[in-house]
Design an enzyme around this catalytic site. Structure first.
Site, PDB file in Angstrom:
ATOM      1  N   GLY A   1       0.837  -1.190   0.000  1.00  0.00           N
ATOM      2  CA  GLY A   1       0.000   0.000   0.000  1.00  0.00           C
ATOM      3  C   GLY A   1       0.864   1.229   0.000  1.00  0.00           C
ATOM      4  O   GLY A   1       2.049   1.155  -0.323  1.00  0.00           O
TER       5      GLY A   1
ATOM      6  N   GLY B   1       3.048   0.807   3.614  1.00  0.00           N
ATOM      7  CA  GLY B   1       3.920  -0.327   3.891  1.00  0.00           C
ATOM      8  C   GLY B   1       3.618  -1.536   3.029  1.00  0.00           C
ATOM      9  O   GLY B   1       2.882  -1.454   2.050  1.00  0.00           O
TER      10      GLY B   1
ATOM     11  N   ASP C   1     -10.465   5.451   6.808  1.00  0.00           N
ATOM     12  CA  ASP C   1      -9.861   4.918   5.578  1.00  0.00           C
ATOM     13  C   ASP C   1     -10.723   3.784   5.022  1.00  0.00           C
ATOM     14  O   ASP C   1     -10.210   2.733   4.636  1.00  0.00           O
ATOM     15  CB  ASP C   1      -8.436   4.444   5.880  1.00  0.00           C
ATOM     16  CG  ASP C   1      -7.562   4.395   4.631  1.00  0.00           C
ATOM     17  OD1 ASP C   1      -8.003   4.893   3.572  1.00  0.00           O
ATOM     18  OD2 ASP C   1      -6.450   3.843   4.703  1.00  0.00           O
TER      19      ASP C   1
HETATM   20  P1  ATP Z   1      -3.305   1.917   1.386  1.00  0.00           P
HETATM   21  O1  ATP Z   1      -1.898   1.845   1.792  1.00  0.00           O
HETATM   22  O2  ATP Z   1      -3.618   3.074   0.519  1.00  0.00           O
HETATM   23  O3  ATP Z   1      -4.215   1.821   2.556  1.00  0.00           O
HETATM   24  P2  ATP Z   1      -3.917  -0.821   0.742  1.00  0.00           P
HETATM   25  O4  ATP Z   1      -5.016  -0.941   1.745  1.00  0.00           O
HETATM   26  O5  ATP Z   1      -4.115  -1.528  -0.548  1.00  0.00           O
HETATM   27  O6  ATP Z   1      -3.633   0.688   0.432  1.00  0.00           O
HETATM   28  P3  ATP Z   1      -2.177  -2.173   2.581  1.00  0.00           P
HETATM   29  O7  ATP Z   1      -3.075  -1.857   3.721  1.00  0.00           O
HETATM   30  O8  ATP Z   1      -0.727  -2.050   2.780  1.00  0.00           O
HETATM   31  O9  ATP Z   1      -2.543  -1.271   1.342  1.00  0.00           O
HETATM   32  O10 ATP Z   1      -2.522  -3.652   2.116  1.00  0.00           O
HETATM   33  C1  ATP Z   1      -1.946  -4.216   0.969  1.00  0.00           C
HETATM   34  C2  ATP Z   1      -2.724  -5.440   0.568  1.00  0.00           C
HETATM   35  O11 ATP Z   1      -2.425  -6.495   1.468  1.00  0.00           O
HETATM   36  C3  ATP Z   1      -4.235  -5.273   0.652  1.00  0.00           C
HETATM   37  O12 ATP Z   1      -4.738  -4.692  -0.517  1.00  0.00           O
HETATM   38  C4  ATP Z   1      -4.697  -6.701   0.844  1.00  0.00           C
HETATM   39  O13 ATP Z   1      -4.890  -7.307  -0.405  1.00  0.00           O
HETATM   40  C5  ATP Z   1      -3.539  -7.357   1.573  1.00  0.00           C
HETATM   41  N1  ATP Z   1      -3.873  -7.536   3.004  1.00  0.00           N
HETATM   42  C6  ATP Z   1      -3.814  -6.612   3.974  1.00  0.00           C
HETATM   43  N2  ATP Z   1      -4.153  -7.117   5.169  1.00  0.00           N
HETATM   44  C7  ATP Z   1      -4.457  -8.418   4.956  1.00  0.00           C
HETATM   45  C8  ATP Z   1      -4.903  -9.515   5.796  1.00  0.00           C
HETATM   46  N3  ATP Z   1      -5.110  -9.331   7.099  1.00  0.00           N
HETATM   47  N4  ATP Z   1      -5.136 -10.705   5.231  1.00  0.00           N
HETATM   48  C9  ATP Z   1      -4.931 -10.879   3.903  1.00  0.00           C
HETATM   49  N5  ATP Z   1      -4.526  -9.913   3.065  1.00  0.00           N
HETATM   50  C10 ATP Z   1      -4.284  -8.692   3.563  1.00  0.00           C
END
Ligand code: ATP
Ligand code: MG
Length: 446
Positions: free
Chosen positions: A165, A168, A273
């Site tokens: 994301g 991170g 968010d």
């Molecule tokens: P942003 O940083 O803008 O919030 P994001 O939500 O896509 O964007 P992250 O929160 O870093 O970014 O998550 C990256 C990806 O990791 C998510 O899109 C999801 O597909 C996966 N992910 C996050 N948490 C979990 C989890 N608990 N179980 C499975 N997959 C997960």
């Protein structure tokens, strides 16, 4: 004595069992014994022990001795906090009596086992300084919140990357001690030790969150300039990678999202968010929210590195005005519109990577009338739900209780997890098939 919640870890031969106690000053010896017997039904537990600072075991058999243990623990907890650590749970070692045969000769049973479906929760990022003393658990009630407790960096085996994301990277990982799969979000942060401590203390509220609609938080720790946040792994991933989601599935998802948000709002936490990538699903048909705002400091630290505005933000946030619960409601509306259409509802906004955009590109959200779902393709109540959530005036959007009462939510609030479960399984299967075909094509290629 302090009245803040603590976590008690019951050490059993089969593993650790953690329980949160909201109001330790109201806890009495017999409550705790009932909870221990509940997790060790085979043993005849009559007392338990804890360890003092030099590792000597001290036995607890009465309310008086329990009080002494709790006040000893509260002082070590404060010390750990001052050193910038998340307090270790209070470890207790049940002592079994020597005459199991004659105990309970009348075959009486105490059934106090907590509902396993109600397993604990919590999510990741941000918070609000408002409030967290309105948590609803009954004071002396022991509740399972974790089964593994504190997680250390050296006990984690990293597997594949799940996604990246703006702040991170999220990895699938295996916790060797707890023998469970985790999702670990690793965020590089160049901040002072003071700020690290502040973030750790702000994240403590996550231990107390308890809803089946919020991702379970296990632990967080800093290693050098990176924070790792360990949460429950959801095998269906986030909703942003699913194309168009049929309305009868979306309805069940919306119920979980509204319930999750209602829970957070009841704790005076704004999510801040809400978007498809922060809605996670699993093959059991559960839907849970993650990455909500519990650490102001963490959000601010990430925001310093990643500049941009979130495309799911309500118009009042984009314009820099004050905002509240209604801003989360807008984000619910725009997210569900996107999930229903299979594309972001403002065609002029191209989200290539992530959801952060330059502010000017999002001006149309402030200036234009909000988009509306095409009536012919979706039910009237769904179109109405999304339209109400996306009213430009925050006050005209449904308030939390009205959201739960909306006929779209009422219609799908039937507890039917099977619908989501089957849909997730089908999509995962289709994705696997596509990957195999893609691989075969590449192998057959020129
Ligand atoms: P942003 O940083 O803008 O919030 P994001 O939500 O896509 O964007 P992250 O929160 O870093 O970014 O998550 C990256 C990806 O990791 C998510 O899109 C999801 O597909 C996966 N992910 C996050 N948490 C979990 C989890 N608990 N179980 C499975 N997959 C997960
Ligand atoms: Mg996220």
């Amino acid at each position: 004595m302090d009245t803040e919640a603590i976590v008690i870890r019951i050490k059993t031969p089969l593993g650790d069992m953690d329980s949160s106690v909201d109001c330790p000053s109201l806890l009495n010896f017999s409550d705790l014994l009932v909870a221990i017997r509940d997790v060790m039904p085979e043993a005849t537990v009559t007392a338990f022990e804890y360890e003092d600072e030099v590792g000597d075991r001290i036995t607890v058999r009465s309310d008086e001795e329990l009080k002494a243990m709790l006040s000893y623990y509260c002082s070590t907890m404060n010390e750990q906090r001052m050193n910038g650590q998340l307090p270790e749970p209070l470890q207790i070692f049940p002592r079994a009596g020597k005459t199991p045969g004659i105990r309970n000769i009348h075959g009486l049973k105490v059934n106090t086992r907590p509902n396993p479906a109600n397993d604990c929760t919590h999510g990741v990022i941000v918070t609000d300084s408002m409030a967290n003393n309105s948590l609803k658990k009954s004071s002396a009630e022991l509740k399972r919140i974790l089964t593994t407790g504190q997680i250390n960096a050296q006990d984690i085996q990293y597997q594949e990357q799940l996604g990246q994301g703006n702040g991170g990277t999220v990895y699938k990982a295996y916790h060797l001690l707890g023998k469970r799969v985790l999702a670990v979000k690793v965020i590089p942060l160049d901040i002072t030790v003071e700020l690290q401590k502040q973030i750790m203390s702000e994240l403590e509220i996550l231990y107390k969150c308890d809803s089946p609609y919020i991702i379970t938080f296990f632990s967080a720790f800093f290693v050098e300039n990176r924070i790792s946040i360990c949460t429950e792994f959801m095998d269906g991933g986030s909703l942003d990678v699913y194309k168009r989601i049929p309305e009868h599935v979306l309805g069940r998802i919306a119920v979980a999202v509204v319930k999750g948000l209602t829970y957070l709002w009841s704790l005076k936490i704004l999510h801040r968010d809400v978007k498809p990538s922060n809605m996670l699903v699993n093959t059991r048909g559960q839907v849970k929210l993650c990455d909500f705002g519990v650490s102001t400091q963490l959000v601010n630290s990430i925001a310093k590195t990643y500049v941009g505005t979130n495309a799911y933000m309500a118009p009042e946030r984009i314009s820099g005005e004050q905002y509240g619960i209604h801003a989360d409601v807008w984000s619910v509306g725009i997210s569900f519109m996107e999930l229903a259409l299979g594309m972001f509802p403002y065609p002029q906004i191209q989200k290539n990577q992530g959801s952060l955009m330059p502010l000017q590109l999002l001006q149309c959200i402030v200036d234009e009338d909000p988009p509306v779902l095409p009536a012919g393709q979706f039910s009237e109540i769904f179109v109405h739900f999304v339209t109400q959530c996306m009213r430009r005036q925050p006050k005209e959007r449904p308030a939390p209780n009205n959201l739960m009462d909306h006929s779209f939510i009422v219609q799908y609030n039937d507890g039917n997890a099977e619908v989501v479960s089957m849909w997730v399984c089908r999509c995962l299967e289709a994705r696997r098939t596509q990957q195999v075909q893609g691989r075969n094509l590449r192998l057959d290629g020129p």
